[in-house]
Design a protein around this motif. Structure first.
Motif, mmCIF file in Angstrom:
data_model
loop_
_atom_site.group_PDB
_atom_site.id
_atom_site.type_symbol
_atom_site.label_atom_id
_atom_site.label_comp_id
_atom_site.label_asym_id
_atom_site.label_seq_id
_atom_site.Cartn_x
_atom_site.Cartn_y
_atom_site.Cartn_z
ATOM 1 N N ILE A 71 0.849 -1.194 0.000
ATOM 2 C CA ILE A 71 0.000 0.000 0.000
ATOM 3 C C ILE A 71 0.882 1.239 0.000
ATOM 4 O O ILE A 71 1.940 1.262 0.636
ATOM 5 N N GLY A 72 0.458 2.257 -0.740
ATOM 6 C CA GLY A 72 1.186 3.507 -0.808
ATOM 7 C C GLY A 72 0.557 4.579 0.049
ATOM 8 O O GLY A 72 -0.537 4.408 0.605
ATOM 9 N N GLU A 73 1.249 5.689 0.139
ATOM 10 C CA GLU A 73 0.814 6.793 0.993
ATOM 11 C C GLU A 73 -0.547 7.336 0.590
ATOM 12 O O GLU A 73 -1.324 7.792 1.425
ATOM 13 N N THR A 103 1.807 3.130 9.987
ATOM 14 C CA THR A 103 3.269 3.230 9.925
ATOM 15 C C THR A 103 3.696 4.282 8.905
ATOM 16 O O THR A 103 4.619 5.067 9.144
ATOM 17 N N ILE A 104 3.014 4.306 7.759
ATOM 18 C CA ILE A 104 3.329 5.300 6.721
ATOM 19 C C ILE A 104 3.126 6.712 7.255
ATOM 20 O O ILE A 104 3.972 7.593 7.054
ATOM 21 N N ARG A 105 2.032 6.952 7.962
ATOM 22 C CA ARG A 105 1.756 8.298 8.483
ATOM 23 C C ARG A 105 2.802 8.698 9.528
ATOM 24 O O ARG A 105 3.235 9.859 9.572
ATOM 25 N N ARG A 107 5.912 7.649 9.676
ATOM 26 C CA ARG A 107 7.180 7.923 8.992
ATOM 27 C C ARG A 107 7.143 9.244 8.231
ATOM 28 O O ARG A 107 8.131 9.970 8.201
ATOM 29 N N ARG A 108 6.023 9.568 7.628
ATOM 30 C CA ARG A 108 5.935 10.843 6.913
ATOM 31 C C ARG A 108 6.160 11.994 7.882
ATOM 32 O O ARG A 108 6.858 12.963 7.564
ATOM 33 N N ALA A 109 5.591 11.899 9.066
ATOM 34 C CA ALA A 109 5.779 12.955 10.068
ATOM 35 C C ALA A 109 7.256 13.070 10.462
ATOM 36 O O ALA A 109 7.789 14.179 10.589
ATOM 37 N N GLN A 110 7.919 11.928 10.613
ATOM 38 C CA GLN A 110 9.347 11.934 10.954
ATOM 39 C C GLN A 110 10.180 12.559 9.839
ATOM 40 O O GLN A 110 11.025 13.414 10.071
ATOM 41 N N TYR A 111 9.954 12.104 8.607
ATOM 42 C CA TYR A 111 10.785 12.527 7.485
ATOM 43 C C TYR A 111 10.511 13.974 7.087
ATOM 44 O O TYR A 111 11.429 14.711 6.716
ATOM 45 N N ALA A 112 9.258 14.387 7.154
ATOM 46 C CA ALA A 112 8.912 15.757 6.760
ATOM 47 C C ALA A 112 9.560 16.785 7.674
ATOM 48 O O ALA A 112 9.777 17.936 7.285
#
Length: 209
Positions: A71-73, A103-105, A107-112
């Motif tokens: 699954i993608g973002e 998990t995707i959400r 990680r997006r918060a971490q990376y952004a």
């Protein structure tokens, strides 16, 4: 027998295979977490820009490392044709999708926080992972980025199973792989050192532009 000493060695070899894109300022999109060390090196070697494409495998029941889909973002779901045979029925997949989206959400918060997302529109895009077992995650990543209208969409991996290579070739404009292996048990068998990449390492690499 190992093909690569570690991810850095694999990335250096893959950079040479991708040298035609040097000077084109490609957007290198790494699949976290294992693809990020490769993506950092390849982006630096080619004079490109690094970002991540956030996709997660949908693991099989009782064997989470075996992908029955991804699954993608954006919420796009790829389900392999063998998923039901592997025990992943509709109810199981729905629960697995919810788990992986969370998990995707995260990680997006971490990376952004260290690197805002980069648009792929009109760019030469190279999607990188450290290896392709089933190809499900890469297919999902390619579909995610194809919808962003890149100019060129390239898949790059040091090693892939024959099945994954066949599946992924259909989804990209160019497939760059150093070794397509017939006897494929897992990505780790092709690395002498295949230590897990932590979230902290991935964030640090992404923020180092």
């Amino acid at each position: 027998m190992s093909l690569f000493e570690n991810r850095e060695d694999a990335a250096r070899q893959l950079s040479k295979a991708l040298s035609t894109y040097m000077g084109m300022q490609p957007l290198v999109l790494a699949i976290p977490r294992g693809g990020v060390p490769l993506g950092r090196i390849i982006a630096d070697d080619l004079g490109g820009e690094l970002d991540v494409v956030l996709v997660r495998k949908l693991g099989a029941p009782f064997n989470p490392e075996f992908a029955v889909g991804a699954i993608g973002e954006s919420g796009k779901i790829f389900v392999a044709d063998y998923a039901l045979k592997a025990g992943a029925d509709t109810a199981y997949l729905a629960a697995e999708v919810d788990k992986q989206l969370a998990t995707i959400r995260r990680r997006r918060a971490q990376y952004a926080a260290v690197a805002p997302p980069v648009s792929a529109r009109g760019r030469t895009v190279i999607i990188v992972d450290d290896g392709l077992a089933t190809g499900a995650t890469m297919c999902s990543a390619l579909a995610e980025i194809r919808s962003c209208q890149p100019d060129q969409l390239i898949c790059a991996a040091p090693v892939a199973s024959a099945e994954a290579a066949a599946r992924v070739r259909r989804e990209c404009d160019r497939f760059v792989c150093l070794s397509v292996a017939a006897d494929f048990q897992g990505v780790g068998q092709f690395y002498r050192d295949f230590a897990q990449v932590s979230d902290e390492e991935a964030v640090a690499l992404l923020g180092r532009s």
